[in-house]
Motif scaffolding. Structure first.
Motif, PDB file in Angstrom:
ATOM      1  N   ARG A 186       1.017  -1.454   0.244  1.00  0.00           N
ATOM      2  CA  ARG A 186       0.340   0.107  -0.279  1.00  0.00           C
ATOM      3  C   ARG A 186       0.697   1.443  -0.028  1.00  0.00           C
ATOM      4  O   ARG A 186       0.363   2.902  -0.197  1.00  0.00           O
ATOM      5  CB  ARG A 186      -0.893  -0.108   1.209  1.00  0.00           C
ATOM      6  CG  ARG A 186      -1.990  -0.965   1.354  1.00  0.00           C
ATOM      7  CD  ARG A 186      -2.546  -1.255  -0.166  1.00  0.00           C
ATOM      8  NE  ARG A 186      -4.496  -1.972  -0.049  1.00  0.00           N
ATOM      9  CZ  ARG A 186      -4.985  -1.843  -1.660  1.00  0.00           C
ATOM     10  NH1 ARG A 186      -4.168  -1.523  -2.147  1.00  0.00           N
ATOM     11  NH2 ARG A 186      -5.780  -2.825  -1.163  1.00  0.00           N
ATOM     12  N   GLU A 187       1.942   0.853   0.489  1.00  0.00           N
ATOM     13  CA  GLU A 187       3.118   2.827   0.121  1.00  0.00           C
ATOM     14  C   GLU A 187       3.268   2.794  -1.111  1.00  0.00           C
ATOM     15  O   GLU A 187       4.109   3.346  -1.649  1.00  0.00           O
ATOM     16  CB  GLU A 187       4.721   2.158   0.603  1.00  0.00           C
ATOM     17  CG  GLU A 187       4.392   1.547   2.211  1.00  0.00           C
ATOM     18  CD  GLU A 187       5.927   1.089   2.829  1.00  0.00           C
ATOM     19  OE1 GLU A 187       6.196   1.263   2.602  1.00  0.00           O
ATOM     20  OE2 GLU A 187       5.164   1.008   4.267  1.00  0.00           O
ATOM     21  N   SER A 188       2.857   2.078  -1.865  1.00  0.00           N
ATOM     22  CA  SER A 188       3.380   2.417  -3.615  1.00  0.00           C
ATOM     23  C   SER A 188       1.678   2.909  -4.279  1.00  0.00           C
ATOM     24  O   SER A 188       0.975   2.352  -4.383  1.00  0.00           O
ATOM     25  CB  SER A 188       3.131   0.885  -4.448  1.00  0.00           C
ATOM     26  OG  SER A 188       3.534   1.404  -5.918  1.00  0.00           O
ATOM     27  N   ALA A 189       1.560   3.769  -5.200  1.00  0.00           N
ATOM     28  CA  ALA A 189       0.746   4.842  -5.010  1.00  0.00           C
ATOM     29  C   ALA A 189      -0.450   3.450  -6.716  1.00  0.00           C
ATOM     30  O   ALA A 189      -1.268   4.178  -6.777  1.00  0.00           O
ATOM     31  CB  ALA A 189       0.553   5.987  -5.640  1.00  0.00           C
ATOM     32  N   ASN A 201      -1.874   0.743  -5.095  1.00  0.00           N
ATOM     33  CA  ASN A 201      -2.393   0.977  -3.968  1.00  0.00           C
ATOM     34  C   ASN A 201      -4.023   1.092  -4.767  1.00  0.00           C
ATOM     35  O   ASN A 201      -5.336   0.680  -4.308  1.00  0.00           O
ATOM     36  CB  ASN A 201      -2.505   2.340  -3.700  1.00  0.00           C
ATOM     37  CG  ASN A 201      -2.489   2.812  -2.100  1.00  0.00           C
ATOM     38  OD1 ASN A 201      -3.445   1.683  -1.275  1.00  0.00           O
ATOM     39  ND2 ASN A 201      -3.288   3.630  -1.293  1.00  0.00           N
ATOM     40  N   LYS A 202      -4.047   0.659  -6.196  1.00  0.00           N
ATOM     41  CA  LYS A 202      -5.981   0.690  -6.618  1.00  0.00           C
ATOM     42  C   LYS A 202      -6.290  -0.714  -6.303  1.00  0.00           C
ATOM     43  O   LYS A 202      -7.214  -0.133  -6.978  1.00  0.00           O
ATOM     44  CB  LYS A 202      -5.665   1.093  -8.055  1.00  0.00           C
ATOM     45  CG  LYS A 202      -5.355   3.293  -7.777  1.00  0.00           C
ATOM     46  CD  LYS A 202      -4.679   3.802  -9.487  1.00  0.00           C
ATOM     47  CE  LYS A 202      -4.509   4.537  -9.302  1.00  0.00           C
ATOM     48  NZ  LYS A 202      -3.440   4.902  -9.693  1.00  0.00           N
ATOM     49  N   GLY A 223      -5.747  -0.527   4.312  1.00  0.00           N
ATOM     50  CA  GLY A 223      -6.173  -0.960   3.486  1.00  0.00           C
ATOM     51  C   GLY A 223      -6.939  -1.626   2.359  1.00  0.00           C
ATOM     52  O   GLY A 223      -6.699  -2.456   0.959  1.00  0.00           O
TER      53      GLY A 223
END
Length: 136
Positions: free
Chosen positions: A75-78, A81-82, A104
């Motif tokens: 979740r640290e990567s944009a 994160n999707k 998340g």
């Protein structure tokens, strides 16, 4: 022709991976499934993906890097994160549920020995139905 849904499953138990695939087969949904036996393996595989998976099913209790640690890293990567991450675990520990939601995760799915129920829940997830966070 209908596009295949891309699923990535991370679970250290080969029986759980096989059971999950049988449940997927029962859905009638076209899919591709890639698996990893650990979070460490999964983190090494991700740079190889040409396209991100549509869904990730993630076990919590794994050696070296737990599912919660994987979720934190992922979740640290944009870009990453999707991707919806569905926790697929035997744990029903309240803190695990709260922690994964805070990090998340999209859903918390309890492992079951009822193949029909698992298939039914997986169909609901893959069809994007509006579902509660905790799925049994």
């Amino acid at each position: 022709m209908e596009r295949k849904i891309k699923i990535f499953m991370i679970d250290d138990d080969p029986d759980d991976r096989e059971f999950f695939q049988i449940a997927l087969d029962m859905t009638g949904i076209r899919y591709t499934l890639k698996t990893a036996e650990s979070a460490v393996e999964a983190l090494n595989i991700f740079p190889e993906f040409l396209e991100l998976p549509d869904y990730i099913f993630l076990d919590l209790n794994m050696p070296l890097i737990s599912g919660i640690q994987f979720l934190q890293i992922f979740r640290e990567s944009a870009d990453l994160n999707k991707v919806p991450i569905i926790i697929f675990s035997t744990s029903s520990y309240h803190k695990d549920i709260e922690d994964t939601k805070a990090l998340g995760a999209s859903h918390f799915l309890s492992k079951t020995s009822d193949i029909d129920r698992l298939s039914e829940v997986v169909v609901s997830i893959l069809k994007g139905n509006d579902l509660p966070f905790i799925l049994t």
